[in-house]
Design a protein around this motif. Structure first.
Motif, PDB file in Angstrom:
ATOM      1  N   ALA A  35       0.579  -1.155   0.150  1.00 46.91           N
ATOM      2  CA  ALA A  35       0.061   0.746  -0.100  1.00 46.91           C
ATOM      3  C   ALA A  35       1.041   1.028  -0.086  1.00 46.91           C
ATOM      4  O   ALA A  35       0.570   2.384  -0.968  1.00 46.91           O
ATOM      5  N   PHE A  36       1.698   0.744   0.701  1.00 43.43           N
ATOM      6  CA  PHE A  36       2.923   2.600   1.190  1.00 43.43           C
ATOM      7  C   PHE A  36       3.858   2.741   0.171  1.00 43.43           C
ATOM      8  O   PHE A  36       4.108   4.149  -0.315  1.00 43.43           O
ATOM      9  N   PHE A  37       3.885   1.482  -1.082  1.00 47.31           N
ATOM     10  CA  PHE A  37       4.962   1.533  -2.383  1.00 47.31           C
ATOM     11  C   PHE A  37       3.982   2.177  -4.023  1.00 47.31           C
ATOM     12  O   PHE A  37       4.686   2.762  -4.000  1.00 47.31           O
ATOM     13  N   VAL A  38       3.056   2.128  -3.279  1.00 49.83           N
ATOM     14  CA  VAL A  38       1.886   2.196  -4.733  1.00 49.83           C
ATOM     15  C   VAL A  38       1.734   3.851  -4.632  1.00 49.83           C
ATOM     16  O   VAL A  38       1.649   4.788  -4.873  1.00 49.83           O
ATOM     17  N   MET A  39       1.304   4.380  -2.997  1.00 50.28           N
ATOM     18  CA  MET A  39       1.118   5.707  -2.556  1.00 50.28           C
ATOM     19  C   MET A  39       2.822   6.041  -3.369  1.00 50.28           C
ATOM     20  O   MET A  39       3.027   7.356  -3.808  1.00 50.28           O
ATOM     21  N   LEU A  40       4.104   5.857  -2.721  1.00 43.77           N
ATOM     22  CA  LEU A  40       5.324   6.534  -3.294  1.00 43.77           C
ATOM     23  C   LEU A  40       5.057   6.179  -4.101  1.00 43.77           C
ATOM     24  O   LEU A  40       5.843   7.473  -4.870  1.00 43.77           O
ATOM     25  N   ASP A  41       4.877   4.904  -5.361  1.00 48.86           N
ATOM     26  CA  ASP A  41       5.451   5.221  -6.428  1.00 48.86           C
ATOM     27  C   ASP A  41       4.727   6.011  -7.234  1.00 48.86           C
ATOM     28  O   ASP A  41       4.737   7.202  -8.305  1.00 48.86           O
ATOM     29  N   ALA A  42       3.441   6.386  -6.847  1.00 51.85           N
ATOM     30  CA  ALA A  42       2.256   7.886  -7.538  1.00 51.85           C
ATOM     31  C   ALA A  42       2.902   8.830  -7.481  1.00 51.85           C
ATOM     32  O   ALA A  42       3.234   9.788  -8.321  1.00 51.85           O
ATOM     33  N   SER A  43       3.695   9.411  -5.888  1.00 50.67           N
ATOM     34  CA  SER A  43       4.139  10.437  -5.520  1.00 50.67           C
ATOM     35  C   SER A  43       5.215  10.448  -6.360  1.00 50.67           C
ATOM     36  O   SER A  43       5.234  12.240  -7.127  1.00 50.67           O
ATOM     37  N   VAL A  44       6.255   9.734  -6.566  1.00 49.97           N
ATOM     38  CA  VAL A  44       7.443   9.978  -7.103  1.00 49.97           C
ATOM     39  C   VAL A  44       7.242   9.565  -8.445  1.00 49.97           C
ATOM     40  O   VAL A  44       8.097  11.215  -9.099  1.00 49.97           O
ATOM     41  N   TRP A  45       5.805   9.139  -8.731  1.00 45.66           N
ATOM     42  CA  TRP A  45       5.377   9.885 -10.901  1.00 45.66           C
ATOM     43  C   TRP A  45       5.276  10.911 -10.712  1.00 45.66           C
ATOM     44  O   TRP A  45       5.349  12.173 -11.536  1.00 45.66           O
ATOM     45  N   SER A  46       4.509  11.629 -10.092  1.00 42.48           N
ATOM     46  CA  SER A  46       4.008  12.978  -9.753  1.00 42.48           C
ATOM     47  C   SER A  46       5.142  13.513 -10.092  1.00 42.48           C
ATOM     48  O   SER A  46       4.564  14.936 -10.627  1.00 42.48           O
ATOM     49  N   LYS A  47       5.874  13.866  -9.157  1.00 38.78           N
ATOM     50  CA  LYS A  47       7.555  14.691  -9.385  1.00 38.78           C
ATOM     51  C   LYS A  47       7.825  14.341 -10.503  1.00 38.78           C
ATOM     52  O   LYS A  47       8.320  15.876 -10.904  1.00 38.78           O
ATOM     53  N   HIS A  48       8.050  13.536 -10.945  1.00 40.73           N
ATOM     54  CA  HIS A  48       8.833  13.914 -11.998  1.00 40.73           C
ATOM     55  C   HIS A  48       8.380  13.303 -12.979  1.00 40.73           C
ATOM     56  O   HIS A  48       9.221  13.566 -14.334  1.00 40.73           O
ATOM     57  N   LYS A  49       7.491  12.916 -14.016  1.00 40.58           N
ATOM     58  CA  LYS A  49       7.363  12.180 -14.784  1.00 40.58           C
ATOM     59  C   LYS A  49       6.113  12.845 -15.450  1.00 40.58           C
ATOM     60  O   LYS A  49       5.759  12.883 -16.145  1.00 40.58           O
ATOM     61  N   ASN A  50       4.951  13.476 -14.016  1.00 42.09           N
ATOM     62  CA  ASN A  50       4.003  14.182 -14.834  1.00 42.09           C
ATOM     63  C   ASN A  50       4.163  15.379 -15.310  1.00 42.09           C
ATOM     64  O   ASN A  50       4.430  16.000 -14.917  1.00 42.09           O
ATOM     65  N   GLY A  51       3.492  15.229 -16.814  1.00 38.48           N
ATOM     66  CA  GLY A  51       3.423  16.585 -17.235  1.00 38.48           C
ATOM     67  C   GLY A  51       2.367  16.945 -17.215  1.00 38.48           C
ATOM     68  O   GLY A  51       2.170  18.507 -18.036  1.00 38.48           O
ATOM     69  N   SER A  52       1.357  17.193 -16.714  1.00 41.57           N
ATOM     70  CA  SER A  52       0.234  17.702 -15.982  1.00 41.57           C
ATOM     71  C   SER A  52       0.563  18.505 -14.905  1.00 41.57           C
ATOM     72  O   SER A  52       1.826  18.387 -14.231  1.00 41.57           O
ATOM     73  N   ALA A  53      -0.864  19.705 -14.815  1.00 48.01           N
ATOM     74  CA  ALA A  53      -0.210  20.810 -13.726  1.00 48.01           C
ATOM     75  C   ALA A  53      -0.758  20.177 -12.463  1.00 48.01           C
ATOM     76  O   ALA A  53      -0.551  21.087 -10.933  1.00 48.01           O
ATOM     77  N   ILE A  54      -1.827  19.093 -12.343  1.00 45.89           N
ATOM     78  CA  ILE A  54      -2.425  18.446 -10.706  1.00 45.89           C
ATOM     79  C   ILE A  54      -1.101  17.066 -11.057  1.00 45.89           C
ATOM     80  O   ILE A  54      -0.271  16.380 -11.096  1.00 45.89           O
ATOM     81  N   HIS A  55      -0.191  17.405  -9.384  1.00 44.61           N
ATOM     82  CA  HIS A  55       0.659  17.030  -8.820  1.00 44.61           C
ATOM     83  C   HIS A  55       0.257  15.971  -7.411  1.00 44.61           C
ATOM     84  O   HIS A  55      -0.772  16.963  -6.911  1.00 44.61           O
ATOM     85  N   ILE A  56       0.787  15.509  -6.953  1.00 43.04           N
ATOM     86  CA  ILE A  56       0.541  14.903  -5.219  1.00 43.04           C
ATOM     87  C   ILE A  56       0.880  15.590  -4.174  1.00 43.04           C
ATOM     88  O   ILE A  56       2.089  16.557  -4.024  1.00 43.04           O
ATOM     89  N   SER A  57      -0.407  15.637  -3.831  1.00 41.13           N
ATOM     90  CA  SER A  57       0.543  16.986  -2.306  1.00 41.13           C
ATOM     91  C   SER A  57      -0.080  16.552  -1.201  1.00 41.13           C
ATOM     92  O   SER A  57       0.134  15.394  -1.084  1.00 41.13           O
ATOM     93  N   PHE A  58      -0.046  16.917   0.103  1.00 40.48           N
ATOM     94  CA  PHE A  58      -0.209  16.299   1.586  1.00 40.48           C
ATOM     95  C   PHE A  58      -1.275  16.319   1.378  1.00 40.48           C
ATOM     96  O   PHE A  58      -1.717  15.184   2.118  1.00 40.48           O
ATOM     97  N   ILE A  59      -2.143  17.182   0.795  1.00 39.22           N
ATOM     98  CA  ILE A  59      -3.656  16.144   0.924  1.00 39.22           C
ATOM     99  C   ILE A  59      -3.892  15.193   0.118  1.00 39.22           C
ATOM    100  O   ILE A  59      -5.076  14.498   0.819  1.00 39.22           O
TER     101      ILE A  59
END
Length: 170
Positions: A35-59
């Motif tokens: 579970a934590f790996f899935v969320m951490l994976d999405a967070s890392v992907w959001s920071k480095h590979k995501n091309g949109s303006a929506i990113h993972i935050s503390f929320i």
């Protein structure tokens, strides 16, 4: 068949072994870490590979934090404290206190899942995010679901009756 039984079929004998208990505890740990790996994976992907303006935050992390807190609360209560049948536990009102704390744990777990759904809908679905970005909200739901499943597996495996467990009460 005994009249005191609730269900017609009993629990299989292999579920009462120490090996099944250990496998359940390790399985719950594996589900929790996935579970934590899935969320951490999405967070890392959001920071480095995501091309949109929506990113993972503390929320986005808050629902998982509440789910993990609910899991901690639920699995810190012994099953014997919930029943008022035992005189040693029911004398000072421990049973109802344990039930209230267990309810708060389940409420925190359910609140984490509801928060994950809310984040998915408000942040990703309403903004009409394309699929690679939508994955971040889905990963949040997957992580919360795995924490819930891990909590159930750990609760069941911790509260199994073992052939070497003794109930010593005076």
């Amino acid at each position: 068949m005994s009249e005191e039984r609730l269900w017609k079929f009993g629990k299989p004998e292999w579920m009462n072994s120490a090996t099944a208990r250990g496998a359940g505890v390790y399985g719950a740990g594996a589900l929790f870490s996935i579970a934590f790996f899935v969320m951490l994976d999405a967070s890392v992907w959001s920071k480095h590979k995501n091309g949109s303006a929506i990113h993972i935050s503390f929320i986005d992390w808050l629902p998982l934090i509440f789910s993990a807190l609910g899991m901690l609360i639920i699995n810190s209560i012994e099953k014997t404290r919930l029943s008022a049948n035992s005189f040693s536990y029911s004398g000072s009102g421990v049973a109802w206190k344990a039930r209230v704390v267990l309810f708060l744990g389940f409420a925190s777990l359910a609140g984490g899942m509801a928060g994950g759904v809310t984040v998915l809908v408000l942040k990703y679905v309403v903004a009409e995010a394309p699929f690679p970005t939508l994955y971040m909200g889905i990963a949040n739901l997957i992580a919360n679901g795995l924490v819930m499943l891990s909590s159930v597996v750990l609760w069941v495996s911790q509260n199994m009756e073992d052939e070497y467990s003794y109930n010593l009460s005076l």
